[in-house]
Scaffold this motif. Structure first.
Motif, PDB file in Angstrom:
ATOM      1  N   LEU A 280     105.208  87.103   6.964  1.00  0.00           N
ATOM      2  CA  LEU A 280     106.135  88.034   7.613  1.00  0.00           C
ATOM      3  C   LEU A 280     106.409  87.682   9.063  1.00  0.00           C
ATOM      4  O   LEU A 280     107.288  88.268   9.687  1.00  0.00           O
ATOM      5  CB  LEU A 280     105.582  89.460   7.534  1.00  0.00           C
TER       6      LEU A 280
ATOM      7  N   ASN B 170     114.699  89.598  -4.686  1.00  0.00           N
ATOM      8  CA  ASN B 170     113.414  89.530  -3.972  1.00  0.00           C
ATOM      9  C   ASN B 170     112.362  88.807  -4.807  1.00  0.00           C
ATOM     10  O   ASN B 170     111.242  89.305  -4.992  1.00  0.00           O
ATOM     11  CB  ASN B 170     112.924  90.933  -3.588  1.00  0.00           C
TER      12      ASN B 170
ATOM     13  N   ARG C 242     109.551  94.045   2.483  1.00  0.00           N
ATOM     14  CA  ARG C 242     110.185  92.993   3.289  1.00  0.00           C
ATOM     15  C   ARG C 242     109.465  91.670   3.134  1.00  0.00           C
ATOM     16  O   ARG C 242     108.236  91.626   3.116  1.00  0.00           O
ATOM     17  CB  ARG C 242     110.163  93.407   4.766  1.00  0.00           C
ATOM     18  N   THR C 243     110.202  90.597   2.986  1.00  0.00           N
ATOM     19  CA  THR C 243     109.597  89.267   2.907  1.00  0.00           C
ATOM     20  C   THR C 243     110.320  88.324   3.854  1.00  0.00           C
ATOM     21  O   THR C 243     111.464  88.553   4.220  1.00  0.00           O
ATOM     22  CB  THR C 243     109.655  88.686   1.483  1.00  0.00           C
ATOM     23  N   SER C 244     109.641  87.265   4.223  1.00  0.00           N
ATOM     24  CA  SER C 244     110.255  86.193   4.995  1.00  0.00           C
ATOM     25  C   SER C 244     109.994  84.911   4.209  1.00  0.00           C
ATOM     26  O   SER C 244     110.430  84.787   3.077  1.00  0.00           O
ATOM     27  CB  SER C 244     109.685  86.153   6.407  1.00  0.00           C
TER      28      SER C 244
ATOM     29  N   ASN D  43     117.044  86.062  -3.122  1.00  0.00           N
ATOM     30  CA  ASN D  43     116.823  87.151  -2.164  1.00  0.00           C
ATOM     31  C   ASN D  43     117.417  88.471  -2.651  1.00  0.00           C
ATOM     32  O   ASN D  43     116.932  89.536  -2.274  1.00  0.00           O
ATOM     33  CB  ASN D  43     117.380  86.770  -0.803  1.00  0.00           C
TER      34      ASN D  43
END
Length: 121
Positions: free
Chosen positions: A97, A74, A27-29, A71
């Motif tokens: 994150l 990723n 997961r990335t932000s 996205n």
């Protein structure tokens, strides 16, 4: 746990271009790029929000570098144009994150191993 792997560094002449890429697993932000030369602190280059709506740049690269992200894949990219010898550094990508992001390295939780960019005069 997030793993980041940078690629695209190399040797280029003054005025040339390079495109750095960073592949993220997990997961990335927000994602950021920083750079570091021997004996100096890691310096902010550019960052992009999780939805790619917001970007920010260091004054030294504004107008020459462009950060973007895919996205679906990723990945985050850094297009570097009009390169100067003072852009020579190891470039790192980093992920935030927690929604803090910004210009400080302390806002980012995970880091890649870095890729060397050398600009010859």
């Amino acid at each position: 746990q997030v793993q980041l792997v940078e690629s695209g560094g190399g040797l280029v002449q003054t005025g040339g271009s390079l495109r750095l890429s960073c592949a993220a697993s997990g997961r990335t932000s927000a994602l950021g790029w920083f750079r570091q030369t021997p004996g100096t602190e890691r310096a902010f280059v550019a960052a992009i929000s999780g939805d790619a709506v917001m970007t920010m740049y260091a004054d030294s690269v504004k107008g020459r570098f462009t950060i973007s992200r895919d996205n679906a894949e990723n990945m985050v990219h850094l297009q570097m144009n009009s390169l100067k010898p003072q852009d020579t550094a190891v470039y790192y990508c980093a992920v935030d994150l927690n929604g803090v992001w910004g210009r400080s390295p302390s806002a980012y939780e995970y880091w890649g191993q870095g890729t060397q960019v050398t600009v010859s005069s």
